[in-house]
Scaffold this motif. Structure first.
Motif, PDB file in Angstrom:
ATOM      1  N   ASP A 285       0.830  -1.207   0.000  1.00 60.84           N
ATOM      2  CA  ASP A 285       0.000   0.000   0.000  1.00 60.84           C
ATOM      3  C   ASP A 285       0.866   1.260   0.000  1.00 60.84           C
ATOM      4  N   ALA A 286       2.028   1.180   0.676  1.00 56.44           N
ATOM      5  CA  ALA A 286       2.907   2.349   0.739  1.00 56.44           C
ATOM      6  C   ALA A 286       3.521   2.683  -0.615  1.00 56.44           C
ATOM      7  N   LEU A 287       3.633   1.690  -1.508  1.00 52.68           N
ATOM      8  CA  LEU A 287       4.193   1.940  -2.839  1.00 52.68           C
ATOM      9  C   LEU A 287       3.367   2.967  -3.612  1.00 52.68           C
ATOM     10  N   PHE A 288       2.083   3.019  -3.322  1.00 50.93           N
ATOM     11  CA  PHE A 288       1.180   3.869  -4.102  1.00 50.93           C
ATOM     12  C   PHE A 288       0.608   5.023  -3.273  1.00 50.93           C
ATOM     13  N   GLU A 289       1.253   5.298  -2.172  1.00 47.08           N
ATOM     14  CA  GLU A 289       0.779   6.369  -1.304  1.00 47.08           C
ATOM     15  C   GLU A 289       0.846   7.698  -2.041  1.00 47.08           C
ATOM     16  N   GLY A 290      -0.218   8.435  -1.998  1.00 43.61           N
ATOM     17  CA  GLY A 290      -0.266   9.742  -2.645  1.00 43.61           C
ATOM     18  C   GLY A 290      -0.715   9.720  -4.088  1.00 43.61           C
ATOM     19  N   LEU A 291      -0.836   8.520  -4.671  1.00 47.15           N
ATOM     20  CA  LEU A 291      -1.279   8.442  -6.055  1.00 47.15           C
ATOM     21  C   LEU A 291      -2.799   8.642  -6.138  1.00 47.15           C
TER      22      LEU A 291
END
Length: 399
Positions: free
Chosen positions: A308-314
């Motif tokens: 989930d952190a890989l796509f944080e802010g997307l």
């Protein structure tokens, strides 16, 4: 199990005899044990004789100065003391007299009804008639002077006190079962089992090596590997059904009655099938990764948090997700589709080495997480369990 192997299935059936046994251990005298147990001397002697006959071994050295526990007596005494250390506080809280009158059959019935939430299903689980289970629970309730279960529209639910006693009884019976292994080991016999709660990484990396080495040293000792969600494995560990868990450690530990032992660190890796469009290209952007379907672990798992952190802010996150911890499912799905996988590096290492999966060029060193053992704080392993733990701790992270 051969005829010479000690059997705790029988000694577990008479808790009062085991209390008499401990009284003799403490007083080193049949006379004094009879007085403290409020029994006659012949009754104490009969209880000791029955235990030794069932175990097919002697537990005491009899001298003019008294009865002194031999090495086997000491082994049994340690386990019995630990068993009552779990059981007695719970029984005393429910009703002090239960410490003297509760039987193993009653406690097993209580455990079964608590688990099944139904008398008929509990009876089937125990292999006895339904009235037998109902009578056993009723006897406990009458002695306690209170109901132990609440009848609801969807089943029979244990009260707080019933849960407490059932949990304590589970751990107590597990200790008595461990006594069988201790006594067999004293007779140089191979006995016991090793029950492991295996999280995904351990099934692919740690366990195959440890089991292979263990089998060389203990060719007949059964090894049971249980899989499932972390919460279920943790519950089994705390009930005494599982010896230890292997896998990602939780930070902080989820509850105070367990301990976590660090073994090594692992990182996650993003993998794809050999024909995936991103294989062989430069480092993909988060937006590119988000445009593909994924296979990843369930919510709440350490790997899922990193994913989930890989796509944080997307603004646009991956929309098509298959939740699974199965490496086999991931490998087969990735080989047939454009799914990507997020998985433990060590878990996928064999697949990567064999060329069945490809790792995408991402910098994921920050995803390092601790891998280790989770055990009950008060657990005392048997010889085969201790051996397996030693082999696991010797696991090298380099293949």
């Amino acid at each position: 199990m051969n005829d010479e192997t000690p059997s705790t299935a029988q000694i577990q059936h008479n808790l009062r005899h085991l209390r008499v046994f401990l009284a003799v251990i403490d007083t080193k005298s049949v006379t004094k044990a009879a007085a403290t147990s409020h029994l006659s001397q012949p009754a104490v002697t009969q209880a000791l004789t029955k235990i030794e006959r069932e175990l097919r071994t002697t537990l005491f050295t009899r001298t003019p100065q008294g009865l002194f526990a031999n090495s086997r007596g000491d082994l049994l005494a340690e386990r019995v003391k630990r068993a009552f250390g779990y059981l007695d506080p719970a029984l005393n809280e429910l009703s002090p007299r239960l410490k003297l009158v509760a039987t193993t059959s009653q406690l097993r019935a209580l455990i079964a009804v608590r688990e099944c939430e139904n008398f008929t299903l509990a009876a089937k689980k125990l292999g006895v008639a339904q009235p037998t289970v109902h009578r056993a629970v009723t006897q406990l309730e009458e002695e306690a002077g209170r109901a132990l279960f609440e009848r609801t529209s969807y089943g029979i639910v244990a009260t707080r006190m019933a849960n407490s006693v059932a949990q304590a009884a589970r751990l107590a019976l597990a200790e008595l079962a461990q006594a069988e292994v201790d006594l067999a080991e004293a007779n140089q016999e191979e006995a016991g089992t090793v029950v492991i709660g295996a999280m995904p990484l351990s099934r692919s990396f740690v366990l195959p090596r440890a089991i292979a080495e263990f089998r060389k040293l203990r060719p007949r000792t059964p090894v049971h590997v249980l899989e499932g969600p972390y919460a279920d494995l943790l519950a089994g560990l705390r009930r005494g059904e599982i010896d230890f868990l292997i896998g990602a450690l939780r930070e902080p530990a989820p509850i105070g009655d367990i301990e976590q032992r660090f073994l090594f660190t692992d990182t996650i890796v993003v993998v794809a099938g050999t024909g995936h469009p991103l294989v062989g290209q430069a480092k993909p952007t988060p937006e590119e990764l988000a445009s593909y379907p994924w296979v990843v672990g369930q919510k709440g798992t350490p790997i899922r948090k990193h994913f989930d952190a890989l796509f944080e802010g997307l603004a646009k996150r991956p929309a098509a997700i298959v939740e699974s911890s199965s490496l086999i499912l991931m490998r087969e799905l990735l080989s047939r589709t454009n799914h990507l996988g997020c998985i433990s590096f060590l878990q996928a290492q064999a697949e990567l080495t064999r060329g069945l999966l490809k790792a995408l060029p991402l910098h994921l060193e920050h995803t390092a997480r601790p891998i280790g053992l989770t055990l009950r704080r008060t657990w005392l392993p048997t010889a085969p369990q201790r051996l397996f733990l030693d082999l696991v701790t010797q696991t090298d992270t380099v293949p």
